[in-house]
Design a protein around this motif. Structure first.
Motif, mmCIF file in Angstrom:
data_model
loop_
_atom_site.group_PDB
_atom_site.id
_atom_site.type_symbol
_atom_site.label_atom_id
_atom_site.label_comp_id
_atom_site.label_asym_id
_atom_site.label_seq_id
_atom_site.Cartn_x
_atom_site.Cartn_y
_atom_site.Cartn_z
ATOM 1 N N UNK A 189 4.932 1.146 10.400
ATOM 2 C CA UNK A 189 4.715 -0.254 10.075
ATOM 3 C C UNK A 189 3.362 -0.456 9.409
ATOM 4 N N UNK A 190 2.340 0.261 9.898
ATOM 5 C CA UNK A 190 1.010 0.148 9.322
ATOM 6 C C UNK A 190 0.999 0.630 7.881
ATOM 7 N N UNK A 191 1.697 1.770 7.627
ATOM 8 C CA UNK A 191 1.766 2.296 6.255
ATOM 9 C C UNK A 191 2.516 1.355 5.330
ATOM 10 N N UNK A 192 3.596 0.775 5.845
ATOM 11 C CA UNK A 192 4.364 -0.157 5.022
ATOM 12 C C UNK A 192 3.555 -1.388 4.671
ATOM 13 N N UNK A 193 2.784 -1.881 5.644
ATOM 14 C CA UNK A 193 1.949 -3.049 5.378
ATOM 15 C C UNK A 193 0.895 -2.736 4.317
ATOM 16 N N UNK A 194 0.330 -1.526 4.395
ATOM 17 C CA UNK A 194 -0.673 -1.130 3.394
ATOM 18 C C UNK A 194 -0.061 -1.075 2.001
ATOM 19 N N UNK A 195 1.157 -0.535 1.914
ATOM 20 C CA UNK A 195 1.844 -0.466 0.616
ATOM 21 C C UNK A 195 2.118 -1.866 0.076
ATOM 22 N N UNK A 196 2.537 -2.744 0.983
ATOM 23 C CA UNK A 196 2.800 -4.116 0.547
ATOM 24 C C UNK A 196 1.530 -4.794 0.060
ATOM 25 N N UNK A 197 0.421 -4.549 0.770
ATOM 26 C CA UNK A 197 -0.847 -5.128 0.352
ATOM 27 C C UNK A 197 -1.279 -4.595 -1.002
ATOM 28 N N UNK A 198 -1.087 -3.278 -1.203
ATOM 29 C CA UNK A 198 -1.454 -2.673 -2.493
ATOM 30 C C UNK A 198 -0.598 -3.236 -3.620
ATOM 31 N N UNK A 199 0.709 -3.403 -3.336
ATOM 32 C CA UNK A 199 1.608 -3.960 -4.349
ATOM 33 C C UNK A 199 1.238 -5.406 -4.659
ATOM 34 N N UNK A 200 0.896 -6.151 -3.604
ATOM 35 C CA UNK A 200 0.505 -7.540 -3.798
ATOM 36 C C UNK A 200 -0.776 -7.631 -4.628
ATOM 37 N N UNK A 201 -1.722 -6.726 -4.318
ATOM 38 C CA UNK A 201 -2.968 -6.710 -5.086
ATOM 39 C C UNK A 201 -2.709 -6.361 -6.544
ATOM 40 N N UNK A 202 -1.793 -5.400 -6.771
ATOM 41 C CA UNK A 202 -1.447 -5.012 -8.132
ATOM 42 C C UNK A 202 -0.798 -6.176 -8.876
ATOM 43 N N UNK A 203 0.103 -6.864 -8.198
ATOM 44 C CA UNK A 203 0.763 -8.023 -8.813
ATOM 45 C C UNK A 203 -0.256 -9.108 -9.147
ATOM 46 N N UNK A 204 -1.191 -9.338 -8.242
ATOM 47 C CA UNK A 204 -2.206 -10.356 -8.479
ATOM 48 C C UNK A 204 -3.085 -9.984 -9.673
ATOM 49 N N UNK A 205 -3.449 -8.701 -9.768
ATOM 50 C CA UNK A 205 -4.263 -8.242 -10.900
ATOM 51 C C UNK A 205 -3.500 -8.396 -12.206
#
Length: 305
Positions: free
Chosen positions: A35-51
Motif C-alpha cells: 500500500x505504501x509503494x502504491x501510494x508513492x507511485x500515485x503521488x509521483x504520477x500526480x506530481x507528473x500530471x501537475x507538472x
C-alpha cells in the motif's frame, strides 16, 4: 506437579503465541508495504500530471503572447507598406523635380564659370537624376490592359474621384482583424493539414486587412465560424510541450527581427514620428518640398538671366 506442568505449559504457550504473533506480523507487513509503494507511485504520477499541466499552461500562454506580438508586427507592416505607397505617390514627383532642378542649377553654374570642378559636379548631378520613365511607367496607376482605370476616367470626365486609400485601416477593422487572427492563427494548429488550412485563410485575412476592407473582414469572420471546428488535442507528453515552447521562442526571435527592421526603415521611422496621424506628416513634408522647389526655381531663374 500441576504447578510445574502449568509452568512448563506457560513458556510453550508463550512461544506459540509469540510465533503466531510473528507470523501475523509478517503477513501484515506485506500489504502495508504494498500500500505504501502504491501510494508513492500515485503521488509521483500526480506530481507528473501537475507538472505537465503547468507546462501545458505555459505553452498556451506563450502561444497567445506570440499571436498578439505577430498581430502587432503585421499591423505595423501594413502601416509601413501603405505609408510607403502613399509617400511615393504624393511626394515622389516633388523629389524628382528637386533632383532635376539641382542638375539644372549645377549645369548653369558650370556654364557660367567653366571651372572643371563645377563641370564635374554638373555631370554628377545630371547622372543622379532618374531617366525618363517608359510610357507604361508614366501611366502606372492610370492605365491597364483594359484601358484607363476608373479613377483616371473619372478625372478626365470631371466626375468625382474615389478618395485615396487611408494610410492605416480603421480602428474597427483593426479590432475585427485582431479577433479573427486570435481564432484562426496557424500557430494554434495541431497537425499539418489544419495548419495548411489556417495558413491559406490567414493569407486572405491579411490581404483584406492591408486594404482596410472591414466588410470583407467581417465576411471572413462568418466564414471561419461556419467552417469545421478545430480539432482539440490536449498535449500530454512533456517532450512535445518543451519542443513547442522552443519553436515558439524561435518564432518570437524571428518576429522581433522583422519588427526591428520595420522600425529602423526610413518609412517606419517617419511613422513613429507621428503615430496617431501619419497622413498629417505627409502634408508637412509636402509643404517643405514645395518650398524647396520654389527656392530652387528662383535661384535657377537668376542663374540663366
Amino acid at each position: 506437579m500441576p504447578g510445574v506442568g502449568q509452568t512448563a505449559e506457560g513458556p510453550e504457550s508463550g512461544v506459540g503465541q509469540a510465533g503466531a504473533g510473528a507470523e501475523s506480523g509478517v503477513d501484515q507487513a506485506g500489504p502495508v508495504a504494498a500500500e505504501s509503494g502504491g501510494a508513492a507511485d500515485e503521488q509521483a504520477a500526480a506530481a507528473q500530471d501537475e507538472a505537465t499541466r503547468r507546462l501545458a499552461k505555459a505553452v498556451l500562454a506563450a502561444e497567445q503572447a506570440l499571436i498578439e506580438f505577430e498581430i502587432a508586427v503585421e499591423t505595423f507592416r501594413v502601416e509601413v507598406d501603405n505609408f510607403s505607397r502613399l509617400h511615393h505617390q504624393r511626394l515622389g514627383p516633388m523629389y524628382a523635380r528637386l533632383d532635376e532642378l539641382d542638375a539644372q542649377i549645377a549645369e548653369a553654374v558650370a556654364t557660367r564659370t567653366g571651372d572643371p570642378a563645377d563641370i564635374r559636379k554638373a555631370r554628377e548631378a545630371r547622372a543622379s537624376v532618374l531617366p525618363m520613365p517608359e510610357v507604361e511607367e508614366l501611366f502606372h496607376g492610370w492605365m491597364g490592359s483594359d484601358g484607363l482605370f476608373p479613377e483616371a476616367q473619372a478625372m478626365l470626365t470631371e466626375q468625382s474621384v474615389r478618395p485615396p486609400q487611408k494610410v492605416r485601416p480603421s480602428e474597427e477593422a483593426r479590432k475585427v482583424y485582431r479577433d479573427l487572427v486570435r481564432k484562426a492563427h496557424p500557430d494554434l494548429a495541431r497537425d499539418d493539414a489544419e495548419r495548411a488550412r489556417r495558413d491559406a485563410f490567414i493569407a486572405r485575412v491579411n490581404a483584406a486587412y492591408a486594404q482596410g476592407d472591414e466588410a470583407v473582414l467581417r465576411e471572413l469572420v462568418r466564414e471561419w465560424e461556419a467552417g469545421p471546428a478545430p480539432v482539440e488535442e490536449r498535449l500530454s507528453e512533456s517532450e512535445e510541450l518543451y519542443a513547442r515552447l522552443e519553436w515558439l521562442a524561435e518564432r518570437k526571435e524571428l518576429l522581433a527581427a522583422m519588427a526591428a527592421e520595420l522600425e529602423e526603415s526610413a518609412i517606419g521611422a517617419m511613422i513613429k514620428m507621428a503615430p496617431e496621424d501619419p497622413d498629417a506628416l505627409l502634408d508637412e513634408i509636402a509643404e517643405k518640398l514645395l518650398a524647396d522647389v520654389a527656392e530652387r526655381e528662383t535661384y535657377l531663374a537668376q542663374l540663366v538671366r
